[in-house]
Design a protein around this motif. Sequence first.
Motif, PDB file in Angstrom:
ATOM      1  N   ASN A  44       0.803  -1.232   0.000  1.00 23.34           N
ATOM      2  CA  ASN A  44       0.000   0.000   0.000  1.00 23.34           C
ATOM      3  C   ASN A  44       0.835   1.281   0.000  1.00 23.34           C
ATOM      4  OD1 ASN A  44      -2.429  -1.408   0.039  1.00 23.34           O
ATOM      5  ND2 ASN A  44      -2.484  -1.501   2.269  1.00 23.34           N
ATOM      6  N   VAL A  45       2.142   1.145   0.138  1.00 21.26           N
ATOM      7  CA  VAL A  45       2.973   2.347   0.176  1.00 21.26           C
ATOM      8  C   VAL A  45       3.006   2.988  -1.205  1.00 21.26           C
ATOM      9  CG1 VAL A  45       5.177   1.208  -0.362  1.00 21.26           C
ATOM     10  CG2 VAL A  45       5.152   3.268   1.046  1.00 21.26           C
ATOM     11  N   THR A  46       2.940   4.323  -1.253  1.00 16.54           N
ATOM     12  CA  THR A  46       2.897   5.030  -2.533  1.00 16.54           C
ATOM     13  C   THR A  46       4.295   5.390  -3.011  1.00 16.54           C
ATOM     14  OG1 THR A  46       2.767   7.247  -1.568  1.00 16.54           O
ATOM     15  CG2 THR A  46       0.693   6.035  -1.835  1.00 16.54           C
ATOM     16  N   ASN A  47       4.408   5.660  -4.308  1.00 17.51           N
ATOM     17  CA  ASN A  47       5.701   6.072  -4.860  1.00 17.51           C
ATOM     18  C   ASN A  47       6.180   7.367  -4.219  1.00 17.51           C
ATOM     19  OD1 ASN A  47       5.879   3.891  -6.625  1.00 17.51           O
ATOM     20  ND2 ASN A  47       4.800   4.959  -8.266  1.00 17.51           N
ATOM     21  N   GLN A  48       5.262   8.282  -3.944  1.00 17.15           N
ATOM     22  CA  GLN A  48       5.636   9.541  -3.310  1.00 17.15           C
ATOM     23  C   GLN A  48       6.235   9.301  -1.930  1.00 17.15           C
ATOM     24  OE1 GLN A  48       2.385  12.225  -2.514  1.00 17.15           O
ATOM     25  NE2 GLN A  48       3.716  14.004  -2.357  1.00 17.15           N
ATOM     26  N   ILE A  72       7.059   3.131   7.720  1.00 15.14           N
ATOM     27  CA  ILE A  72       5.989   2.328   8.307  1.00 15.14           C
ATOM     28  C   ILE A  72       4.666   2.689   7.635  1.00 15.14           C
ATOM     29  CG2 ILE A  72       4.764   1.742  10.429  1.00 15.14           C
ATOM     30  CD1 ILE A  72       7.293   2.608  11.952  1.00 15.14           C
ATOM     31  N   LYS A  73       3.954   1.683   7.162  1.00  9.57           N
ATOM     32  CA  LYS A  73       2.703   1.904   6.429  1.00  9.57           C
ATOM     33  C   LYS A  73       1.649   0.911   6.870  1.00  9.57           C
ATOM     34  CE  LYS A  73       0.222   3.561   2.889  1.00  9.57           C
ATOM     35  NZ  LYS A  73      -0.089   5.001   2.661  1.00  9.57           N
ATOM     36  N   TYR A  74       0.464   1.425   7.243  1.00  8.63           N
ATOM     37  CA  TYR A  74      -0.650   0.559   7.602  1.00  8.63           C
ATOM     38  C   TYR A  74      -1.901   0.987   6.839  1.00  8.63           C
ATOM     39  CZ  TYR A  74       2.162  -1.308  11.400  1.00  8.63           C
ATOM     40  OH  TYR A  74       3.151  -1.921  12.119  1.00  8.63           O
ATOM     41  N   GLY A  75      -2.444   0.081   6.040  1.00  4.98           N
ATOM     42  CA  GLY A  75      -3.664   0.355   5.307  1.00  4.98           C
ATOM     43  C   GLY A  75      -3.537   1.555   4.396  1.00  4.98           C
ATOM     44  N   SER A  76      -4.566   2.415   4.426  1.00 11.08           N
ATOM     45  CA  SER A  76      -4.570   3.613   3.591  1.00 11.08           C
ATOM     46  C   SER A  76      -4.070   4.843   4.327  1.00 11.08           C
ATOM     47  CB  SER A  76      -5.996   3.869   3.074  1.00 11.08           C
ATOM     48  OG  SER A  76      -6.893   4.068   4.167  1.00 11.08           O
ATOM     49  N   GLN A  77      -3.642   4.653   5.577  1.00  9.68           N
ATOM     50  CA  GLN A  77      -3.125   5.784   6.350  1.00  9.68           C
ATOM     51  C   GLN A  77      -1.801   6.266   5.757  1.00  9.68           C
ATOM     52  OE1 GLN A  77      -4.737   7.274   8.988  1.00  9.68           O
ATOM     53  NE2 GLN A  77      -6.408   5.905   8.391  1.00  9.68           N
ATOM     54  N   PRO A  78      -1.502   7.576   5.877  1.00  7.35           N
ATOM     55  CA  PRO A  78      -0.217   8.066   5.375  1.00  7.35           C
ATOM     56  C   PRO A  78       0.946   7.325   6.038  1.00  7.35           C
ATOM     57  CG  PRO A  78      -1.678   9.896   5.895  1.00  7.35           C
ATOM     58  CD  PRO A  78      -2.352   8.660   6.422  1.00  7.35           C
ATOM     59  N   ALA A  79       1.984   7.081   5.290  1.00  6.33           N
ATOM     60  CA  ALA A  79       3.156   6.387   5.832  1.00  6.33           C
ATOM     61  C   ALA A  79       3.863   7.276   6.860  1.00  6.33           C
ATOM     62  CB  ALA A  79       4.119   6.018   4.713  1.00  6.33           C
ATOM     63  N   THR A  80       4.528   6.634   7.790  1.00  8.04           N
ATOM     64  CA  THR A  80       5.312   7.341   8.788  1.00  8.04           C
ATOM     65  C   THR A  80       6.790   7.039   8.560  1.00  8.04           C
ATOM     66  OG1 THR A  80       3.538   7.132  10.415  1.00  8.04           O
ATOM     67  CG2 THR A  80       5.728   7.656  11.256  1.00  8.04           C
ATOM     68  N   ILE A  81       7.598   8.079   8.494  1.00  8.69           N
ATOM     69  CA  ILE A  81       9.045   7.916   8.343  1.00  8.69           C
ATOM     70  C   ILE A  81       9.681   8.230   9.680  1.00  8.69           C
ATOM     71  CG2 ILE A  81      11.117   8.732   7.162  1.00  8.69           C
ATOM     72  CD1 ILE A  81       9.312   9.521   4.807  1.00  8.69           C
ATOM     73  N   VAL A  82      10.436   7.287  10.216  1.00 14.14           N
ATOM     74  CA  VAL A  82      11.008   7.470  11.539  1.00 14.14           C
ATOM     75  C   VAL A  82      12.514   7.224  11.519  1.00 14.14           C
ATOM     76  CG1 VAL A  82       8.883   6.843  12.741  1.00 14.14           C
ATOM     77  CG2 VAL A  82      10.528   5.090  12.192  1.00 14.14           C
ATOM     78  N   THR A  83      13.194   7.874  12.441  1.00 14.01           N
ATOM     79  CA  THR A  83      14.634   7.715  12.595  1.00 14.01           C
ATOM     80  C   THR A  83      14.900   6.793  13.778  1.00 14.01           C
ATOM     81  OG1 THR A  83      14.970   9.956  11.760  1.00 14.01           O
ATOM     82  CG2 THR A  83      16.821   8.920  12.887  1.00 14.01           C
ATOM     83  N   GLY A  84      15.709   5.779  13.598  1.00 11.87           N
ATOM     84  CA  GLY A  84      15.998   4.806  14.644  1.00 11.87           C
ATOM     85  C   GLY A  84      16.932   5.341  15.723  1.00 11.87           C
TER      86      GLY A  84
END
Length: 204
Positions: A44-48, A72-84
């Motif tokens: 479900n992750v988009t190219n953008q 991190i991507k769940y369903g149609s929710q916007p993806a979350t980009i996180v720093t470890g």
Amino acid sequence: MAVKNTLIAPKVNPLEITYKAGNADVKLSPQTVKNYLVSGDADNVTNQEIVMFINLCKYQGLNPFLREAYLIKYGSQPATIVTGKSAFEKRAARCEKYKGFDAGIIVYREGMGFVERTGTVMMSDETLVGGWAEIYVDGYKKPIKTTVSFDEYAGRKKDGSLNSQWASKPATMIRKVAKVQALREAFPENFEGCLLYTSDAADD
């Protein structure tokens, strides 16, 4: 009649990027990210979202193969980009003014009230309410200290329950969050663009 050989140049993916992350050369393409680096629903992750993730990793010099960044991507929710967490620790270690840290948890105990404790040990009759950390910086008279609330930062599933990391190691996790937040306050110029943080990829 002579036959002229024509060399066909290999196709170049304009979205494929190679950059330095520490001593390593990191090569990322949209397909690599989608196949190996998405936590959750990769389909479900988009190219953008993928392009944003690749460019953030390049800008920050993060190596997602070493758990320094997550998409991190769940369903149609916007993806979350996180720093470890490891990315924060490695970058702090390279700061000349960084002189170490102390960190622990904040608990509530009947008859004692709120108690700040170094480390992560807590008793069965105590309630975990948060974490704290102090960063020692050369030239500062006092350490830079932060406190964080457990309820504000605890990782949760879509149903609201704690994910596996936070359910099994709550004290360890909130202490890590406190340390990262303290590092961000101590060295803001070194962590520009590191907007979010997670110790490990979120669970479903």
